[in-house]
Design an enzyme around this catalytic site. Sequence first.
Site, mmCIF file in Angstrom:
data_model
loop_
_atom_site.group_PDB
_atom_site.id
_atom_site.type_symbol
_atom_site.label_atom_id
_atom_site.label_comp_id
_atom_site.label_asym_id
_atom_site.label_seq_id
_atom_site.Cartn_x
_atom_site.Cartn_y
_atom_site.Cartn_z
ATOM 1 N N ASP A 11 31.424 41.460 32.503
ATOM 2 C CA ASP A 11 32.092 40.560 31.554
ATOM 3 C C ASP A 11 30.984 39.861 30.789
ATOM 4 O O ASP A 11 30.208 39.107 31.375
ATOM 5 C CB ASP A 11 32.940 39.563 32.354
ATOM 6 C CG ASP A 11 33.591 38.489 31.484
ATOM 7 O OD1 ASP A 11 33.253 38.408 30.277
ATOM 8 O OD2 ASP A 11 34.422 37.744 32.023
ATOM 9 N N TYR A 89 34.018 33.486 24.228
ATOM 10 C CA TYR A 89 34.056 32.685 25.445
ATOM 11 C C TYR A 89 33.300 33.403 26.572
ATOM 12 O O TYR A 89 33.452 34.606 26.764
ATOM 13 C CB TYR A 89 35.512 32.420 25.876
ATOM 14 C CG TYR A 89 35.538 31.449 27.020
ATOM 15 C CD1 TYR A 89 35.203 30.110 26.810
ATOM 16 C CD2 TYR A 89 35.802 31.866 28.315
ATOM 17 C CE1 TYR A 89 35.156 29.218 27.856
ATOM 18 C CE2 TYR A 89 35.763 30.972 29.370
ATOM 19 C CZ TYR A 89 35.438 29.648 29.129
ATOM 20 O OH TYR A 89 35.377 28.771 30.171
ATOM 21 N N GLY A 102 14.725 46.556 38.700
ATOM 22 C CA GLY A 102 14.921 47.856 39.348
ATOM 23 C C GLY A 102 16.316 48.428 39.248
ATOM 24 O O GLY A 102 16.507 49.565 38.859
ATOM 25 N N LYS A 131 40.298 40.338 37.080
ATOM 26 C CA LYS A 131 40.905 39.154 37.697
ATOM 27 C C LYS A 131 41.199 39.378 39.169
ATOM 28 O O LYS A 131 42.201 38.912 39.702
ATOM 29 C CB LYS A 131 42.191 38.747 36.954
ATOM 30 C CG LYS A 131 42.022 38.527 35.459
ATOM 31 C CD LYS A 131 41.093 37.381 35.127
ATOM 32 C CE LYS A 131 41.016 37.138 33.626
ATOM 33 N NZ LYS A 131 39.984 37.959 32.943
ATOM 34 N N TYR A 230 31.284 29.373 41.787
ATOM 35 C CA TYR A 230 32.228 30.254 41.093
ATOM 36 C C TYR A 230 31.787 30.485 39.656
ATOM 37 O O TYR A 230 31.618 29.539 38.889
ATOM 38 C CB TYR A 230 33.649 29.665 41.114
ATOM 39 C CG TYR A 230 34.638 30.551 40.399
ATOM 40 C CD1 TYR A 230 35.029 31.762 40.954
ATOM 41 C CD2 TYR A 230 35.142 30.202 39.151
ATOM 42 C CE1 TYR A 230 35.910 32.601 40.296
ATOM 43 C CE2 TYR A 230 36.025 31.029 38.476
ATOM 44 C CZ TYR A 230 36.408 32.225 39.059
ATOM 45 O OH TYR A 230 37.275 33.059 38.402
ATOM 46 N N LYS A 233 35.476 36.111 38.432
ATOM 47 C CA LYS A 233 35.882 36.972 39.544
ATOM 48 C C LYS A 233 35.068 38.262 39.502
ATOM 49 O O LYS A 233 34.506 38.632 38.475
ATOM 50 C CB LYS A 233 37.387 37.237 39.442
ATOM 51 C CG LYS A 233 38.080 37.422 40.782
ATOM 52 C CD LYS A 233 37.928 36.246 41.697
ATOM 53 C CE LYS A 233 38.525 36.510 43.076
ATOM 54 N NZ LYS A 233 38.069 35.517 44.046
ATOM 55 N N GLN A 243 41.702 66.304 44.461
ATOM 56 C CA GLN A 243 42.170 67.705 44.607
ATOM 57 C C GLN A 243 41.253 68.511 45.554
ATOM 58 O O GLN A 243 40.122 68.160 45.799
ATOM 59 C CB GLN A 243 42.279 68.412 43.252
ATOM 60 C CG GLN A 243 43.189 67.704 42.249
ATOM 61 C CD GLN A 243 44.659 67.606 42.653
ATOM 62 O OE1 GLN A 243 45.302 66.594 42.463
ATOM 63 N NE2 GLN A 243 45.193 68.669 43.254
ATOM 64 N N ARG A 267 41.527 31.284 37.587
ATOM 65 C CA ARG A 267 40.288 30.752 38.168
ATOM 66 C C ARG A 267 39.864 31.510 39.424
ATOM 67 O O ARG A 267 39.171 30.974 40.292
ATOM 68 C CB ARG A 267 40.440 29.256 38.468
ATOM 69 C CG ARG A 267 40.753 28.488 37.201
ATOM 70 C CD ARG A 267 41.020 27.019 37.419
ATOM 71 N NE ARG A 267 41.529 26.416 36.190
ATOM 72 C CZ ARG A 267 40.774 26.038 35.157
ATOM 73 N NH1 ARG A 267 39.477 26.192 35.208
ATOM 74 N NH2 ARG A 267 41.310 25.540 34.076
HETATM 75 P P1 13P Z 1 36.986 36.670 34.813
HETATM 76 O O1 13P Z 1 36.221 36.807 36.081
HETATM 77 O O2 13P Z 1 37.751 37.891 34.472
HETATM 78 O O3 13P Z 1 36.074 36.235 33.713
HETATM 79 O O4 13P Z 1 38.080 35.531 35.014
HETATM 80 C C1 13P Z 1 37.635 34.274 35.324
HETATM 81 C C2 13P Z 1 38.703 33.261 35.493
HETATM 82 O O5 13P Z 1 38.427 32.262 36.122
HETATM 83 C C3 13P Z 1 40.033 33.452 34.923
HETATM 84 O O6 13P Z 1 40.873 32.329 35.141
HETATM 85 P P1 13P Z 2 46.814 72.337 43.421
HETATM 86 O O1 13P Z 2 47.262 73.236 44.504
HETATM 87 O O2 13P Z 2 46.750 72.950 42.088
HETATM 88 O O3 13P Z 2 45.569 71.579 43.791
HETATM 89 O O4 13P Z 2 47.928 71.205 43.239
HETATM 90 C C1 13P Z 2 48.779 70.941 44.239
HETATM 91 C C2 13P Z 2 48.723 69.515 44.449
HETATM 92 O O5 13P Z 2 47.838 69.047 45.097
HETATM 93 C C3 13P Z 2 49.771 68.706 43.815
HETATM 94 O O6 13P Z 2 49.887 67.487 44.439
HETATM 95 MG MG MG Z 3 35.700 36.290 31.827
HETATM 96 MG MG MG Z 4 36.979 39.801 34.158
#
Ligand code: 13P
Ligand code: 13P
Ligand code: MG
Ligand code: MG
Length: 367
Positions: A11, A89, A102, A131, A230, A233, A243, A267
Amino acid sequence: MKITLSVIKADIGSIGGHIKPSGRLFKTVQDYIATNGSGLIKDFYTSYTGDDIAILMSHTRGKLDSKIHKLAWDAFLAGTDVARKQGLYGAGQDLLKDTFSGNVRGMGPAVAEMQFNERPNEPFLFFAADKTEPGAYNLPMYLTFADPMNTPGLLLQPNLTKGFKFTIMDVSYTKGDRVIELKTPEDLYNIAALLRDNDRYVIESITSRDSGEPAAAVSTTRLHNIAGKYTGKDDPVALVRVQHDFPATGEVLAPYARGHFVGGGMRGSHHMPLMPLKINSPTSYFDGPPMVSCAAFCVHNGKFTEPADCFDHPFWDHVRDKVARKSIEMREQGFSGPAMLPFTELEYGGIVKILDSMNKKFTVRKK
Ligand code: 13P
Ligand code: 13P
Ligand code: MG
Ligand code: MG
């Protein structure tokens, strides 16, 4: 060919609060990778989930490669520059360190990576959540890889019947990576005993016991462990191969129909149900609900197909309605009891001061 999938997400600023990145910010990150990734990466795909931008890359340099991580870090720095210029923001919100050292682990961005020999056809899923916390994937991954009630492949597909190895991390331990390896089916109850605690024990990776091949990888970043307070998130990403030797796509998606309660929302401090949404969706109600998106790809010689948007289907409208109802019901509970996260999670926020100030005023009555 042995390839590595790396998804690095951060973010670095958003419009109107924690809603979504601006178009210019998103394009800056995308253009940076397109310009500076040539010769280093085989392919890439960028998307956003709420206010988080994720960069998915394929390359042959292995996990935790400093050049790959620096490419993503520098793209986020370039984006942060634009976010500041636009006055977005939380510009640079998840870039918690000043100097790159690194790889991006412990620096703020979330990272999930897998290295494997590409199968002749190699379908995989890329999840991004906003979130919420890394433990949001605990229940869905458990159901997919360990429960035949969810995954008939565990009974029907010989490659799956040998089970999977779960590597689980204690993310509250900050002196290093504290991990445990447990195997299905024999360790089922032990795995469940850990995974019930979403904010402490987190699935880091899952490996096939039949082939030894990596099946899933989840980011384990806990921002408050890095920042000591904090700062937003953790908003985790995950990769899952599907598969043949692995669960089918539908078996990986099915658990998200539950809309299970996770830590996050407003939050980052509440319990709210996880809503499956289309790729590039914004946040809304109560800074949430916590959301997850999923893009399915095939990768061939390191090149991605276009994504299939897994939750862009009428079925998920029904799930979204259910999750909206669950959200409102939980929100009617306000700050009370299970609506808000336990103190161990809130101790990084302002409530510590409020409780401290009152602590001194408490008296113990003499008998
Ligand atoms: P983010 O971690 O997605 O930025 O959200 C923070 C937050 O406190 C939302 O209320
Ligand atoms: P495939 O046999 O082609 O992998 O697909 C079967 C399957 O897993 C559907 O859920
Ligand atoms: Mg954010
Ligand atoms: Mg976020």
